[in-house]
Design an enzyme around this catalytic site. Structure first.
Site, PDB file in Angstrom:
ATOM      1  N   SER A   1     -39.980 -28.316  10.934  1.00  0.00           N
ATOM      2  CA  SER A   1     -39.796 -29.610  10.267  1.00  0.00           C
ATOM      3  C   SER A   1     -38.950 -29.465   9.012  1.00  0.00           C
ATOM      4  O   SER A   1     -39.044 -28.466   8.289  1.00  0.00           O
ATOM      5  CB  SER A   1     -41.179 -30.147   9.883  1.00  0.00           C
ATOM      6  OG  SER A   1     -41.070 -31.208   8.965  1.00  0.00           O
TER       7      SER A   1
ATOM      8  N   TYR B   1     -49.353 -29.790   5.734  1.00  0.00           N
ATOM      9  CA  TYR B   1     -48.625 -29.883   7.014  1.00  0.00           C
ATOM     10  C   TYR B   1     -47.357 -29.033   6.964  1.00  0.00           C
ATOM     11  O   TYR B   1     -47.093 -28.207   7.851  1.00  0.00           O
ATOM     12  CB  TYR B   1     -48.270 -31.353   7.318  1.00  0.00           C
ATOM     13  CG  TYR B   1     -47.164 -31.472   8.334  1.00  0.00           C
ATOM     14  CD1 TYR B   1     -47.387 -31.154   9.671  1.00  0.00           C
ATOM     15  CD2 TYR B   1     -45.867 -31.860   7.951  1.00  0.00           C
ATOM     16  CE1 TYR B   1     -46.358 -31.219  10.602  1.00  0.00           C
ATOM     17  CE2 TYR B   1     -44.835 -31.931   8.873  1.00  0.00           C
ATOM     18  CZ  TYR B   1     -45.089 -31.610  10.199  1.00  0.00           C
ATOM     19  OH  TYR B   1     -44.066 -31.665  11.108  1.00  0.00           O
TER      20      TYR B   1
ATOM     21  N   LYS C   1     -46.071 -25.410   8.998  1.00  0.00           N
ATOM     22  CA  LYS C   1     -44.821 -25.208   9.747  1.00  0.00           C
ATOM     23  C   LYS C   1     -44.075 -23.986   9.213  1.00  0.00           C
ATOM     24  O   LYS C   1     -43.534 -23.176   9.974  1.00  0.00           O
ATOM     25  CB  LYS C   1     -43.941 -26.460   9.680  1.00  0.00           C
ATOM     26  CG  LYS C   1     -44.483 -27.609  10.526  1.00  0.00           C
ATOM     27  CD  LYS C   1     -44.420 -27.251  12.014  1.00  0.00           C
ATOM     28  CE  LYS C   1     -45.108 -28.248  12.910  1.00  0.00           C
ATOM     29  NZ  LYS C   1     -45.132 -27.858  14.318  1.00  0.00           N
TER      30      LYS C   1
HETATM   31  C1  UD1 Z   1     -42.511 -37.511   7.041  1.00  0.00           C
HETATM   32  C2  UD1 Z   1     -42.634 -36.038   6.788  1.00  0.00           C
HETATM   33  C3  UD1 Z   1     -42.020 -35.244   7.903  1.00  0.00           C
HETATM   34  C4  UD1 Z   1     -42.543 -35.670   9.237  1.00  0.00           C
HETATM   35  C5  UD1 Z   1     -42.208 -37.138   9.388  1.00  0.00           C
HETATM   36  C6  UD1 Z   1     -42.646 -37.661  10.730  1.00  0.00           C
HETATM   37  C7  UD1 Z   1     -42.522 -35.519   4.401  1.00  0.00           C
HETATM   38  C8  UD1 Z   1     -41.701 -35.027   3.282  1.00  0.00           C
HETATM   39  N1  UD1 Z   1     -41.942 -35.653   5.568  1.00  0.00           N
HETATM   40  O1  UD1 Z   1     -41.161 -37.868   6.831  1.00  0.00           O
HETATM   41  O2  UD1 Z   1     -42.339 -33.895   7.737  1.00  0.00           O
HETATM   42  O3  UD1 Z   1     -41.940 -34.909  10.252  1.00  0.00           O
HETATM   43  O4  UD1 Z   1     -42.884 -37.865   8.357  1.00  0.00           O
HETATM   44  O5  UD1 Z   1     -44.016 -37.630  10.825  1.00  0.00           O
HETATM   45  O6  UD1 Z   1     -43.677 -35.785   4.241  1.00  0.00           O
HETATM   46  N2  UD1 Z   1     -41.362 -45.874   4.143  1.00  0.00           N
HETATM   47  C9  UD1 Z   1     -41.586 -47.150   3.649  1.00  0.00           C
HETATM   48  N3  UD1 Z   1     -42.604 -47.887   4.184  1.00  0.00           N
HETATM   49  C10 UD1 Z   1     -43.404 -47.424   5.192  1.00  0.00           C
HETATM   50  C11 UD1 Z   1     -43.169 -46.113   5.704  1.00  0.00           C
HETATM   51  C12 UD1 Z   1     -42.138 -45.358   5.143  1.00  0.00           C
HETATM   52  O7  UD1 Z   1     -40.892 -47.599   2.738  1.00  0.00           O
HETATM   53  O8  UD1 Z   1     -44.327 -48.152   5.631  1.00  0.00           O
HETATM   54  C13 UD1 Z   1     -40.246 -45.076   3.604  1.00  0.00           C
HETATM   55  C14 UD1 Z   1     -40.654 -43.754   2.970  1.00  0.00           C
HETATM   56  O9  UD1 Z   1     -40.960 -43.936   1.626  1.00  0.00           O
HETATM   57  C15 UD1 Z   1     -39.388 -42.913   3.208  1.00  0.00           C
HETATM   58  C16 UD1 Z   1     -38.831 -43.446   4.526  1.00  0.00           C
HETATM   59  O10 UD1 Z   1     -39.424 -44.737   4.689  1.00  0.00           O
HETATM   60  O11 UD1 Z   1     -38.460 -43.139   2.200  1.00  0.00           O
HETATM   61  C17 UD1 Z   1     -39.200 -42.588   5.725  1.00  0.00           C
HETATM   62  O12 UD1 Z   1     -40.604 -42.390   5.759  1.00  0.00           O
HETATM   63  P1  UD1 Z   1     -41.340 -41.756   7.027  1.00  0.00           P
HETATM   64  O13 UD1 Z   1     -40.871 -42.425   8.267  1.00  0.00           O
HETATM   65  O14 UD1 Z   1     -42.805 -41.787   6.748  1.00  0.00           O
HETATM   66  O15 UD1 Z   1     -40.817 -40.272   7.109  1.00  0.00           O
HETATM   67  P2  UD1 Z   1     -40.772 -39.126   5.982  1.00  0.00           P
HETATM   68  O16 UD1 Z   1     -41.763 -39.396   4.918  1.00  0.00           O
HETATM   69  O17 UD1 Z   1     -39.358 -38.921   5.588  1.00  0.00           O
END
Ligand code: UD1
Length: 356
Positions: free
Chosen positions: A127, A151, A155
């Site tokens: 990851s 997590y 990895k």
């Molecule tokens: C996270 C994990 C990654 C994992 C991936 C898929 C970290 C650093 N990364 O990625 O290891 O493989 O999930 O499970 O923890 N967001 C919103 N609203 C929401 C959900 C997300 O604004 O309801 C934003 C987050 O703040 C971020 C972006 O969307 O900026 C992507 O979020 P997300 O899809 O959860 O993935 P990561 O956090 O990047």
């Protein structure tokens, strides 16, 4: 003789798409999955999409050495793709022992059973979270690693174990793929991401808002040092991720030992850009409100995707529009995920431990 590939976690989001890709390319595919966070229905659909069956499906936990050894004894396994793992970052903070047990313990059991049966070729699911709160972009495989949650540490620990095993066993061949943000779905609309309970991740949440299952999206922060203030990620179409695994298999024998590659597109997309693209593709504007930052989030995570391109002559081909279009098609056709018959609620609420 076609090669036989054993896929752990084959019923999960990335696993199921990879099974289709392997079947489409003539491999025999044996799946091991304990279905703790996946549906057997996904595997029925894999066979339907590919137009031919999996060689076998075993409901086995990768930590169950005896059962896993029986699977290896029953099939002429040439290579393993190891997806089976827990992957919810927030949950890993609350359940660190469970995360180490499944992700690290499961990998150790798998490695010892592989060794027992003379199987030495492995593609490992890693990851981008191993990079942690990186202040460099884009991230190369040489960028410093600094995982910030259990997590991500499981990895990185998995990668370290594999390094040590490769240093000891001359014929071991391992490719660890550090995925950025896999999203989207199979273009057939039959396979996709089906998280249990409230989605943690952006794309499934957006899709559930668009289909009317949830009221609005909460955007976690608009004060990041990014062009529009929202978090920037490198979203990669899950079919490109699946293709990447198939191409990795073809390159396992390039040389012995362990190699690590990023699997991303190299393009950054902000939360608001993704929301806009999804609204455009689906014809359903996605209502949202800005809320505070989510603990543990970082401003930007974007891959330097040039290493796989140089090594394998392969790059991703599906853009953000395709990611949104395919995610929307799956959501529209499967409003309750794989668990049709439980209207409005989707999957049974048995916990939040999405697996790769
Ligand atoms: C996270 C994990 C990654 C994992 C991936 C898929 C970290 C650093 N990364 O990625 O290891 O493989 O999930 O499970 O923890 N967001 C919103 N609203 C929401 C959900 C997300 O604004 O309801 C934003 C987050 O703040 C971020 C972006 O969307 O900026 C992507 O979020 P997300 O899809 O959860 O993935 P990561 O956090 O990047």
């Amino acid at each position: 003789m076609p090669e036989t590939v054993l896929v752990t976690g084959g019923a999960g989001f990335i696993g199921s798409h990879t099974c289709v890709e392997l079947l489409d390319h003539g491999y025999e595919v044996v799946v091991v999955d304990n279905h703790v966070n996946s549906s057997p229905e996904a595997l029925d659909r894999v066979a339907k999409v590919a137009g031919r069956p999996l060689a076998a499906v075993h409901r086995v936990d990768v930590r169950d050495r005896k059962a896993l050894s029986e699977v290896f004894a029953a099939h002429p396994v040439d290579a393993v793709i190891h997806f089976a793992a827990r992957k919810a970052v927030g949950e890993s903070v609350a359940l660190p022992v469970e995360y180490y047990d499944t992700n690290v313990g499961g990998t150790c059991t798998l490695l010892s059973v592989m060794h027992e049966h003379g199987v030495h070729r492995l593609v490992f699911s890693s990851s981008c979270s191993v990079y942690g709160d990186a202040d460099t972009a884009p991230l190369t495989e040489q960028s410093p690693v600094a995982p910030t949650n259990p997590y991500a540490r499981t990895k990185l620990t998995g990668e370290s174990i594999l390094q040590d095993v490769c240093a000891h066993l001359a014929d071991m061949k391992v490719l660890a793929l550090r995925y950025f943000n896999p999203v989207g779905a199979h273009p057939s609309g039959l396979l996709g991401e089906d998280p249990r309970g409230v989605p943690n991740n952006l794309m499934p949440y957006v899709a559930q808002v668009a289909v009317g299952r949830r009221e609005q999206l909460s955007v976690f922060g608009d004060d990041y040092p990014t062009p529009d203030g929202t978090g920037v990620r490198d979203y990669i179409h899950v079919v490109d991720v699946a293709e990447g695994h198939r191409v990795a298999l073809e390159h396992l024998d390039d040389r012995p030992g362990m190699r690590v590659f990023n699997l991303g597109t190299g393009a950054g997309t902000s939360v608001l850009q993704l929301v806009a693209a999804f609204g455009e593709v689906s014809g359903r504007p996605v209502p949202y409100r800005i809320v505070g930052r989510r603990a543990g989030d970082v401003a930007e995570l974007v891959a330097d995707a040039s290493a796989v391109a140089d090594a394998w002559g392969w790059t991703t081909t599906r853009d953000l529009t395709a990611m949104c279009r395919d995610a929307w098609r799956f959501q529209e056709r499967n409003p309750d995920g794989y668990f049709a018959g439980s209207p409005g609620t989707g999957a049974p609420q048995t916990g939040e431990s999405p697996c790769d």
